[in-house]
Design an enzyme around this catalytic site. Structure first.
Site, PDB file in Angstrom:
ATOM      1  N   ASP A  67       0.816  -1.222   0.000  1.00  9.97           N
ATOM      2  CA  ASP A  67       0.000   0.000   0.000  1.00  9.97           C
ATOM      3  C   ASP A  67       0.846   1.266   0.000  1.00  9.97           C
ATOM      4  O   ASP A  67       2.071   1.213   0.147  1.00  9.97           O
ATOM      5  CB  ASP A  67      -0.957  -0.010   1.206  1.00  9.97           C
ATOM      6  N   ASN A 136      -7.276  -2.736  14.439  1.00  8.76           N
ATOM      7  CA  ASN A 136      -8.666  -2.998  14.024  1.00  8.76           C
ATOM      8  C   ASN A 136      -8.777  -4.203  13.088  1.00  8.76           C
ATOM      9  O   ASN A 136      -9.823  -4.424  12.498  1.00  8.76           O
ATOM     10  CB  ASN A 136      -9.261  -1.749  13.345  1.00  8.76           C
ATOM     11  N   HIS A 138      -6.997  -4.623  10.290  1.00 12.43           N
ATOM     12  CA  HIS A 138      -6.718  -4.391   8.868  1.00 12.43           C
ATOM     13  C   HIS A 138      -5.446  -5.113   8.437  1.00 12.43           C
ATOM     14  O   HIS A 138      -4.531  -5.327   9.227  1.00 12.43           O
ATOM     15  CB  HIS A 138      -6.709  -2.899   8.506  1.00 12.43           C
ATOM     16  N   GLU A 143      -9.454  -1.742   5.548  1.00  6.24           N
ATOM     17  CA  GLU A 143     -10.103  -1.447   6.823  1.00  6.24           C
ATOM     18  C   GLU A 143     -11.340  -2.338   6.998  1.00  6.24           C
ATOM     19  O   GLU A 143     -11.837  -2.934   6.031  1.00  6.24           O
ATOM     20  CB  GLU A 143     -10.506   0.033   6.856  1.00  6.24           C
TER      21      GLU A 143
END
Ligand code: PGA
Length: 242
Positions: A67, A136, A138, A143
């Site tokens: 990313d 979280n 990810h 996400e």
């Protein structure tokens, strides 16, 4: 899913490096999926040390990163391009033209997403993908709620992700709000996946992952559907630090 339990960050980094080095030796033309963040820094240090002392070569290796932030120039010290140069690429013999990150600077973002998918495909697909995990859940910047059939796409970063990454910036406001990331399906297409997790900040994420429930609300849970995943996790992330 194979779980390798290690004592601490250092041992996690060593084990991960051993695994990658063995793969590079077995297949000098390895296509290696790479990650940024604090988690893989130790792995990269170990790869550099090994390259210097044992001469492991990356001359034919291709790398594809997960990313990149949208809106940061490549030259910005917080870009993932800059991270990879500084933490790995400048210190091993990988050829610059064989290192790939999606670009967060292209005007036509959907064309860039498609081009990145095509690039991975043309390289022959990713042999080994290194992953960290967000608090979280990810993976890459996928996400919670990202569809499992997603390919490389643009994503709005979660508030929790921006807060977690604010430590690298002067202020929270400076953290980009969007990123370009390999999708869940892109990651799942890798032949082998190695996920690293260290430290107490990852306790909840690791416990959710190991619970086995598969849901798009917790992106890393897709990994239960992959045939070749290794998790290298330390005692702190397993909440076993007594
Ligand atoms: P970290 O980030 O390695 O900096 O903890 C992991 C992630 O958000 O994927």
């Amino acid at each position: 899913m194979k779980i390798i339990k290690v004592k601490d960050y250092q041992e996690m980094s060593q084990k991960a490096a051993e695994l990658i080095i063995a793969q590079v030796k077995k297949n000098p033309k390895l296509v290696l999926g790479l990650a940024t963040g604090s988690t893989p820094e130790g792995l990269y240090k170990n790869l550099i040390e090994d390259h210097r002392s044992n001469g492991t070569t990356y001359k034919q290796v291709t790398t594809c990163n997960l990313d990149e932030y949208i809106g940061l120039p490549k030259e910005d010290h917080n870009s993932y391009y800059a991270f990879m140069k500084g933490h790995l690429f400048d210190h091993i013999d990988v050829l610059a033209e064989n290192t790939n990150l999606p670009s967060g600077e292209k005007e036509d973002r959907s064309a860039e997403c498609a081009a990145y998918e095509a690039l991975i495909h043309e390289a022959g697909g990713i042999d080994v993908q290194v992953l960290g995990i967000g608090g979280n859940g990810h993976i890459g910047f996928n996400e919670p709620g990202t569809p499992f059939d997603s390919l490389t796409h643009i994503i709005e970063l979660d508030a929790s992700t921006r807060e977690a990454n604010a430590r690298f910036f002067n202020s929270l406001e400076e953290v980009p709000t969007q990123a370009i990331t390999m999708g869940i399906q892109t990651i799942m297409s890798a032949k082998e996946i190695v996920l690293l997790a260290s430290g107490t900040a990852k306790v909840e994420a690791i416990s959710k992952l190991l619970s086995g429930e598969i849901t798009e609300a917790f992106p890393a849970s897709c990994l239960h559907q992959h045939p070749n995943v290794t998790i290298i996790v330390d005692e702190a992330a397993l909440n076993e630090n007594k």
